[in-house]
Motif scaffolding. Structure first.
Motif, PDB file in Angstrom:
ATOM      1  N   SER A 125     -24.196  32.064   1.249  1.00 40.55           N
ATOM      2  CA  SER A 125     -24.462  32.972   2.234  1.00 40.55           C
ATOM      3  C   SER A 125     -23.980  34.376   1.918  1.00 40.55           C
ATOM      4  O   SER A 125     -22.735  34.323   1.376  1.00 40.55           O
ATOM      5  CB  SER A 125     -24.033  32.505   3.557  1.00 40.55           C
ATOM      6  N   ASP A 126     -24.596  35.526   2.358  1.00 39.26           N
ATOM      7  CA  ASP A 126     -23.956  36.659   2.571  1.00 39.26           C
ATOM      8  C   ASP A 126     -23.207  36.704   3.860  1.00 39.26           C
ATOM      9  O   ASP A 126     -23.774  36.992   4.956  1.00 39.26           O
ATOM     10  CB  ASP A 126     -25.039  37.766   2.407  1.00 39.26           C
ATOM     11  N   GLU A 127     -21.893  36.791   3.801  1.00 44.51           N
ATOM     12  CA  GLU A 127     -20.881  36.357   4.982  1.00 44.51           C
ATOM     13  C   GLU A 127     -20.391  37.759   5.036  1.00 44.51           C
ATOM     14  O   GLU A 127     -19.373  37.753   5.981  1.00 44.51           O
ATOM     15  CB  GLU A 127     -20.357  35.189   5.008  1.00 44.51           C
ATOM     16  N   THR A 184     -27.861  29.227   5.734  1.00 42.16           N
ATOM     17  CA  THR A 184     -27.386  30.328   5.027  1.00 42.16           C
ATOM     18  C   THR A 184     -27.837  31.554   5.622  1.00 42.16           C
ATOM     19  O   THR A 184     -29.007  31.442   6.295  1.00 42.16           O
ATOM     20  CB  THR A 184     -27.612  30.227   3.648  1.00 42.16           C
ATOM     21  N   GLN A 185     -27.082  32.620   5.360  1.00 37.61           N
ATOM     22  CA  GLN A 185     -27.596  33.957   5.638  1.00 37.61           C
ATOM     23  C   GLN A 185     -27.625  34.845   4.358  1.00 37.61           C
ATOM     24  O   GLN A 185     -26.719  34.750   3.477  1.00 37.61           O
ATOM     25  CB  GLN A 185     -26.424  34.545   6.626  1.00 37.61           C
ATOM     26  N   SER A 220     -20.097  38.853  11.796  1.00 35.27           N
ATOM     27  CA  SER A 220     -20.051  38.002  13.118  1.00 35.27           C
ATOM     28  C   SER A 220     -21.678  37.754  13.341  1.00 35.27           C
ATOM     29  O   SER A 220     -22.466  38.390  13.131  1.00 35.27           O
ATOM     30  CB  SER A 220     -19.370  38.890  14.194  1.00 35.27           C
ATOM     31  N   PRO A 221     -21.628  36.295  13.764  1.00 34.05           N
ATOM     32  CA  PRO A 221     -23.201  35.786  14.139  1.00 34.05           C
ATOM     33  C   PRO A 221     -23.590  36.762  15.128  1.00 34.05           C
ATOM     34  O   PRO A 221     -23.099  37.196  16.118  1.00 34.05           O
ATOM     35  CB  PRO A 221     -22.775  34.473  14.713  1.00 34.05           C
ATOM     36  N   SER A 254     -31.902  34.330   7.925  1.00 34.05           N
ATOM     37  CA  SER A 254     -31.142  33.282   8.075  1.00 34.05           C
ATOM     38  C   SER A 254     -32.344  31.902   7.551  1.00 34.05           C
ATOM     39  O   SER A 254     -33.542  32.083   8.045  1.00 34.05           O
ATOM     40  CB  SER A 254     -30.799  32.559   9.253  1.00 34.05           C
ATOM     41  N   ALA A 263     -16.054  40.878   7.589  1.00 35.13           N
ATOM     42  CA  ALA A 263     -16.619  39.478   7.692  1.00 35.13           C
ATOM     43  C   ALA A 263     -17.840  39.883   8.754  1.00 35.13           C
ATOM     44  O   ALA A 263     -17.705  40.471   9.725  1.00 35.13           O
ATOM     45  CB  ALA A 263     -15.813  38.602   8.240  1.00 35.13           C
TER      46      ALA A 263
END
Length: 143
Positions: free
Chosen positions: A29-31, A119-120, A86-87, A109, A84
């Motif tokens: 994921s790109d987090e 995954t993002q 955030s959702p 997503s 980072a």
């Protein structure tokens, strides 16, 4: 045929059925996103250059949630700052040297699936309503 050959022949279908169907699938994921701040005149890095002008306490990263200002999680690496994600947050503000930059993200997503958790991916990113001009994944902000 000897007994070992017969045993291997009988076990072959079972070994094949244990093959991992998820092998080779990228579940990353790109987090996070990353940035640095450079001089608009000299292009010198103001955070990590040899004559840096900014310290970690001089930089702020935040987002708005339900109208309230929330500090984003970020850390200083060797040559850039990592923020980072955030959702459900698609807009971040970076403050340094009395200037604020707006980073907008469009996130896609997928999942979860048999092989991967949810995954993002960052599908689109703008800096102050413009696409970044550099090729690197590190965003360059100018002061």
């Amino acid at each position: 045929m000897n007994k070992l050959s017969i045993l291997l022949l009988l076990l072959l279908p079972f070994l094949y059925s244990c093959k991992d169907d998820c092998e080779g699938i990228d579940c990353l994921s790109d987090e996070a996103f990353a940035f640095t701040i450079k001089s608009a005149e000299t292009k010198e890095d103001l955070l990590f250059g040899s004559t840096k002008q900014l310290e970690p306490d001089d930089v702020g990263v935040y987002y708005l949630q339900n109208g309230a200002k929330k500090t984003a999680q970020f850390k200083f690496e060797a040559n850039y700052v990592v923020v980072a994600l955030s959702p459900d947050v698609t807009e971040y503000f970076i403050v340094a040297l009395d200037q604020t930059d707006t980073i907008r993200l469009a996130i896609s997503s997928t999942g979860p699936s048999e092989c991967c958790p949810r995954t993002q991916k960052v599908a689109d990113l703008t800096v102050n309503n413009q696409a970044p001009t550099q090729e690197s994944w590190v965003i360059t902000l100018l002061r």
